[in-house]
Scaffold this motif. Structure first.
Motif, PDB file in Angstrom:
ATOM      1  N   ASP A 266     -12.049   2.301  -0.129  1.00 56.64           N
ATOM      2  CA  ASP A 266     -12.846   3.306  -0.829  1.00 56.64           C
ATOM      3  C   ASP A 266     -12.503   3.406  -2.317  1.00 56.64           C
ATOM      4  O   ASP A 266     -13.292   3.945  -3.102  1.00 56.64           O
ATOM      5  N   LEU A 267     -11.343   2.875  -2.720  1.00 60.63           N
ATOM      6  CA  LEU A 267     -11.035   2.818  -4.151  1.00 60.63           C
ATOM      7  C   LEU A 267     -12.019   1.932  -4.898  1.00 60.63           C
ATOM      8  O   LEU A 267     -12.151   2.020  -6.124  1.00 60.63           O
ATOM      9  N   LYS A 268     -12.717   1.066  -4.169  1.00 54.75           N
ATOM     10  CA  LYS A 268     -13.680   0.148  -4.776  1.00 54.75           C
ATOM     11  C   LYS A 268     -15.123   0.649  -4.631  1.00 54.75           C
ATOM     12  O   LYS A 268     -16.069  -0.092  -4.915  1.00 54.75           O
ATOM     13  N   ALA A 269     -15.308   1.875  -4.187  1.00 56.88           N
ATOM     14  CA  ALA A 269     -16.654   2.394  -3.973  1.00 56.88           C
ATOM     15  C   ALA A 269     -17.484   2.404  -5.254  1.00 56.88           C
ATOM     16  O   ALA A 269     -18.713   2.363  -5.200  1.00 56.88           O
ATOM     17  N   THR A 287     -17.280   1.261   2.608  1.00 52.64           N
ATOM     18  CA  THR A 287     -15.857   1.322   2.255  1.00 52.64           C
ATOM     19  C   THR A 287     -15.088   2.146   3.283  1.00 52.64           C
ATOM     20  O   THR A 287     -15.655   2.985   3.987  1.00 52.64           O
ATOM     21  N   TYR A 288     -13.774   1.873   3.347  1.00 51.77           N
ATOM     22  CA  TYR A 288     -12.889   2.571   4.275  1.00 51.77           C
ATOM     23  C   TYR A 288     -11.686   3.108   3.502  1.00 51.77           C
ATOM     24  O   TYR A 288     -11.275   2.563   2.472  1.00 51.77           O
ATOM     25  N   SER A 289     -11.096   4.157   4.045  1.00 54.60           N
ATOM     26  CA  SER A 289      -9.897   4.726   3.420  1.00 54.60           C
ATOM     27  C   SER A 289      -8.700   3.824   3.653  1.00 54.60           C
ATOM     28  O   SER A 289      -8.664   3.029   4.605  1.00 54.60           O
ATOM     29  N   ALA A 290      -7.689   3.965   2.795  1.00 55.96           N
ATOM     30  CA  ALA A 290      -6.457   3.212   2.972  1.00 55.96           C
ATOM     31  C   ALA A 290      -5.796   3.560   4.303  1.00 55.96           C
ATOM     32  O   ALA A 290      -5.207   2.700   4.971  1.00 55.96           O
ATOM     33  N   GLU A 291      -5.913   4.831   4.710  1.00 59.43           N
ATOM     34  CA  GLU A 291      -5.330   5.265   5.977  1.00 59.43           C
ATOM     35  C   GLU A 291      -5.951   4.517   7.152  1.00 59.43           C
ATOM     36  O   GLU A 291      -5.254   4.113   8.087  1.00 59.43           O
ATOM     37  N   ALA A 292      -7.292   4.321   7.114  1.00 62.39           N
ATOM     38  CA  ALA A 292      -7.970   3.584   8.187  1.00 62.39           C
ATOM     39  C   ALA A 292      -7.591   2.109   8.157  1.00 62.39           C
ATOM     40  O   ALA A 292      -7.357   1.483   9.202  1.00 62.39           O
ATOM     41  N   LEU A 293      -7.511   1.534   6.967  1.00 65.32           N
ATOM     42  CA  LEU A 293      -7.216   0.107   6.835  1.00 65.32           C
ATOM     43  C   LEU A 293      -5.790  -0.226   7.274  1.00 65.32           C
ATOM     44  O   LEU A 293      -5.541  -1.300   7.840  1.00 65.32           O
ATOM     45  N   LYS A 294      -4.846   0.673   7.020  1.00 67.06           N
ATOM     46  CA  LYS A 294      -3.449   0.378   7.344  1.00 67.06           C
ATOM     47  C   LYS A 294      -3.190   0.350   8.846  1.00 67.06           C
ATOM     48  O   LYS A 294      -2.152  -0.139   9.293  1.00 67.06           O
ATOM     49  N   GLN A 295      -4.152   0.860   9.652  1.00 66.97           N
ATOM     50  CA  GLN A 295      -3.998   0.834  11.106  1.00 66.97           C
ATOM     51  C   GLN A 295      -4.386  -0.519  11.700  1.00 66.97           C
ATOM     52  O   GLN A 295      -4.145  -0.771  12.884  1.00 66.97           O
ATOM     53  N   VAL A 296      -4.986  -1.404  10.887  1.00 61.66           N
ATOM     54  CA  VAL A 296      -5.518  -2.669  11.384  1.00 61.66           C
ATOM     55  C   VAL A 296      -4.466  -3.768  11.242  1.00 61.66           C
ATOM     56  O   VAL A 296      -3.883  -3.961  10.166  1.00 61.66           O
ATOM     57  N   GLN A 297      -4.234  -4.495  12.330  1.00 61.66           N
ATOM     58  CA  GLN A 297      -3.333  -5.636  12.269  1.00 61.66           C
ATOM     59  C   GLN A 297      -4.072  -6.827  11.671  1.00 61.66           C
ATOM     60  O   GLN A 297      -5.185  -7.166  12.089  1.00 61.66           O
ATOM     61  N   VAL A 305      -0.078  -5.740  -2.227  1.00 60.31           N
ATOM     62  CA  VAL A 305      -1.287  -4.931  -2.051  1.00 60.31           C
ATOM     63  C   VAL A 305      -0.914  -3.539  -1.559  1.00 60.31           C
ATOM     64  O   VAL A 305      -1.472  -2.529  -2.012  1.00 60.31           O
ATOM     65  N   GLU A 306       0.058  -3.464  -0.637  1.00 68.05           N
ATOM     66  CA  GLU A 306       0.461  -2.167  -0.102  1.00 68.05           C
ATOM     67  C   GLU A 306       1.008  -1.264  -1.205  1.00 68.05           C
ATOM     68  O   GLU A 306       0.716  -0.056  -1.248  1.00 68.05           O
ATOM     69  N   SER A 307       1.778  -1.838  -2.100  1.00 70.05           N
ATOM     70  CA  SER A 307       2.336  -1.034  -3.187  1.00 70.05           C
ATOM     71  C   SER A 307       1.272  -0.542  -4.153  1.00 70.05           C
ATOM     72  O   SER A 307       1.412   0.507  -4.777  1.00 70.05           O
ATOM     73  N   GLU A 308       0.177  -1.274  -4.239  1.00 67.35           N
ATOM     74  CA  GLU A 308      -0.893  -0.912  -5.177  1.00 67.35           C
ATOM     75  C   GLU A 308      -1.872   0.107  -4.587  1.00 67.35           C
ATOM     76  O   GLU A 308      -2.283   1.046  -5.255  1.00 67.35           O
ATOM     77  N   VAL A 309      -2.269  -0.100  -3.313  1.00 70.46           N
ATOM     78  CA  VAL A 309      -3.359   0.732  -2.768  1.00 70.46           C
ATOM     79  C   VAL A 309      -2.998   1.449  -1.472  1.00 70.46           C
ATOM     80  O   VAL A 309      -3.829   2.162  -0.910  1.00 70.46           O
ATOM     81  N   GLY A 310      -1.782   1.248  -0.942  1.00 71.59           N
ATOM     82  CA  GLY A 310      -1.358   2.006   0.229  1.00 71.59           C
ATOM     83  C   GLY A 310      -1.684   1.369   1.563  1.00 71.59           C
ATOM     84  O   GLY A 310      -1.546   2.009   2.606  1.00 71.59           O
ATOM     85  N   THR A 311      -2.102   0.100   1.573  1.00 74.00           N
ATOM     86  CA  THR A 311      -2.352  -0.632   2.810  1.00 74.00           C
ATOM     87  C   THR A 311      -2.026  -2.092   2.569  1.00 74.00           C
ATOM     88  O   THR A 311      -2.193  -2.607   1.457  1.00 74.00           O
TER      89      THR A 311
END
Length: 604
Positions: A266-269, A287-297, A305-311
């Motif tokens: 969603d940062l790219k919306a 777009t999806y939130s970082a919280e939703a994306l970080k749940q995906v294997q 990337v994690e340090s920049e956007v949280g996923t």
């Protein structure tokens, strides 16, 4: 409005032609262009010769309805035609309003469908000359339209000709709905096997991939099943993003026409390059939130990337969330303007890209003559018709080639409702049919209850309830005028209502002297309920009270019997019968039941 092929122009050059369009105005919207001297208060008048006027407005409309001879219309439109892929639909109505002809653009422009709509609204005979209609087959160039498939390259005319000649057509379908296969007529020319191409005269390919087999005349349909995940540096150019996607597709023989959507974090919306590219491709951008994306294997997580956007992943995680099955892991592209990461997943179900619609239709007593025009128009228009097999059999004359027909047993009401909602939520247009009226012991209540439990937003799917002549109305018409005063309807089926409640209602209405219409009076398993209803009735009504039973009203097996309450239990009553019991004022004259409204007494 039932028909939504916009915009439409109606051409009324003759003095009496405007009256024909008056009959159509309740079912479709159009602009009427009339010549001078035509009595038409709602028309726009053209001053130039009609041939010159058509040149001016030809590109403004997607469909034209002429009330004129075919020869005259051919001469008028011939100089304006370019190619069937862009020409509008042309339909001709003869000046008497008896015939409606699909003249040009039968499949791609929708002239066949428009002609059907016009004919139903006018009560006219439709004339369709396309080969696929005669063979009861879906047209090859509109086959994927209900599911939002996109056309790729192909020898469309050659394949259509091969189908018209009845030649064997190989169908290779790797993706997309196969519902269309289940509804083909017997003797169709399609073969769903991957045999040697020399066994066939043409091929239909339905796949997310680009076919490179040119051994046969072939057409390519591309279901929209690909979800392209994108990560990129801020302000990456549209050109770089597009180049990155196209190179990825090319490496894996995937078609850009199979893309369902672009997806990202969603940062790219607000990323202009992605937004512009999605617009140029005519596809959505999710777009999806970082919280939703970080749940995906994902196969290729990144600590950076994690340090920049949280996923740990954007492109791969977003594509997997959208499409489930990752088929192209992330690839990084870079130039002086920035970097782009692309990953592609493939969904089992295609993205249709439309808001679905669900028509809850009352089909009346079963005879097509008793079916409302609105119901006929909707049944002809929809992608799918769902109902009890008996009802669907009665509606066969209205079904068109390519429609999906799904039949259920009489006890499977919930399954019917769930299936109709499922397909409408997906994006299809669906008709769910009930006998009589959908809102009176029909499917409308069950559907709306189910949608309510799903927190339906009132918009998607769109719902339209089309009334029909219910059983008590058709029975009353066959019996005379038994419902001229206050009346009620009670179902004796205790499958969904406790019998104690039904007894209480019978007692109340019998005591209150209502005329009573009994639905579902008796079945093979339910015999005692009708007997108990009779026992309650005779406590409050005399045995010589007129009653009427009507079985299969307006159908070939119709049976109408007038009798009295004393003989009710001896009559041939079953689930297809409606029983009407008169009140204390109801009388019988010849073969008619009459319940007085009170006009004569008032005048006296």
């Amino acid at each position: 409005m039932i028909f939504e092929l916009f915009p439409l122009a109606a051409i009324a050059p003759l003095p009496d032609s405007a009256r024909i369009f008056d009959a159509l105005s309740a079912t479709m919207e159009f602009t009427i262009w009339s010549g001078e001297g035509v009595d038409c208060p709602n028309c726009q008048t053209y001053q130039d010769p009609l041939s010159e006027h058509l040149k001016k407005i030809w590109s403004q409309y997607r469909g034209f309805i002429f009330v004129l001879s075919c020869g005259a219309v051919v001469r008028l439109v011939a100089p304006l035609l370019e190619h069937k892929s862009i020409d509008p639909a042309v339909v001709v109505v003869d000046p008497s309003g008896q015939y409606v002809i699909s003249l040009l653009g039968g499949h791609q422009a929708g002239a066949d469908q428009l002609a059907r709509m016009v004919a139903l609204a006018l009560g006219a005979q439709v004339i369709l000359t396309g080969a696929s209609n005669n063979m009861k087959l879906p047209s090859v160039d509109t086959l994927g339209d209900p599911w939002g498939w996109r056309k790729g390259q192909g020898n469309w005319n050659q394949v259509a000709s091969a189908i018209a000649r009845g030649q064997k057509i190989q169908v290779l379908q790797e993706n997309g709905s196969k519902l269309w296969q289940d509804n083909l007529p017997s003797g169709h020319p399609f073969v769903f096997e991957q045999n040697n191409s020399q066994d066939y005269q043409a091929r239909i390919s339905i796949s997310s991939k680009i076919s490179k087999d040119f051994s046969l005349d072939q057409v390519n349909w591309h279901p929209r099943v690909l979800y392209v995940g994108i990560g990129c540096s801020r302000n990456s150019s549209k050109e770089l993003i597009q180049k990155s996607i196209e190179q990825t597709l090319e490496r894996h023989d995937l078609s850009k026409f199979a893309i369902a959507a672009l997806v990202s974090i969603d940062l790219k919306a607000d990323e202009i390059g992605i937004i512009e590219l999605a617009k140029s491709f005519n596809i959505p951008f999710f777009t999806y939130s970082a919280e939703a994306l970080k749940q995906v294997q994902v196969p290729n997580p990144s600590a950076i990337v994690e340090s920049e956007v949280g996923t740990v992943s954007v492109a791969e995680a977003a594509s997997i969330l959208a499409g489930d099955n990752l088929i192209v892991p992330k690839t990084i592209f870079q130039d002086e303007s920035g970097w782009v990461t692309v990953a592609i997943s493939q969904s089992q179900q295609e993205y249709i890209g439309k808001t679905g619609s669900l028509y809850l239709i009352g089909t009346g007593p079963g005879s097509l003559d008793q079916l409302t025009t609105a119901a006929k128009l909707a049944l002809t228009k929809v992608d799918v018709i769902i109902g009890y097999q008996l009802y669907l059999d009665l509606l066969k004359p209205l079904q068109r080639p390519g429609q999906i027909i799904e039949a259920y047993q009489i006890t499977q009401e919930q399954q019917r409702a769930n299936r109709a909602i499922e397909l409408a939520n997906w994006g299809l247009s669906v008709a769910l049919v009930s006998s009589g009226d959908a809102g009176i012991y029909g499917m409308a209540g069950l559907v709306l209850e189910s949608l309510q439990k799903q927190n339906w937003d009132g918009y998607n799917p769109q719902i339209e309830i089309i009334p029909g002549i219910t059983a008590l109305q058709s029975a009353s018409a066959r019996l005379g005028a038994p419902l001229m005063h206050d009346f009620c309807a009670i179902s004796l089926s205790d499958l969904l209502t406790p019998w104690t409640v039904i007894e209480q209602r019978l007692e109340a209405v019998a005591k209150a002297d209502f005329v009573i219409a009994l639905y579902n009076p008796r079945s093979q398993q339910r015999q005692q309920q009708l007997t108990r209803a009779w026992e309650i009735l005779i406590e409050h009504r005399s045995l010589d009270t007129p009653i009427g039973i009507v079985k299969s009203a307006y159908r070939e097996q119709e049976q109408v019997i007038l009798s009295t309450l004393a003989q009710m239990l001896e009559l041939p009553i079953d689930m297809l019968t409606t029983v009407i019991i008169g009140n204390q004022s109801t009388s019988r004259h010849l073969d008619y039941m009459i319940t007085p409204r009170g006009y004569l007494q008032k005048n006296e």
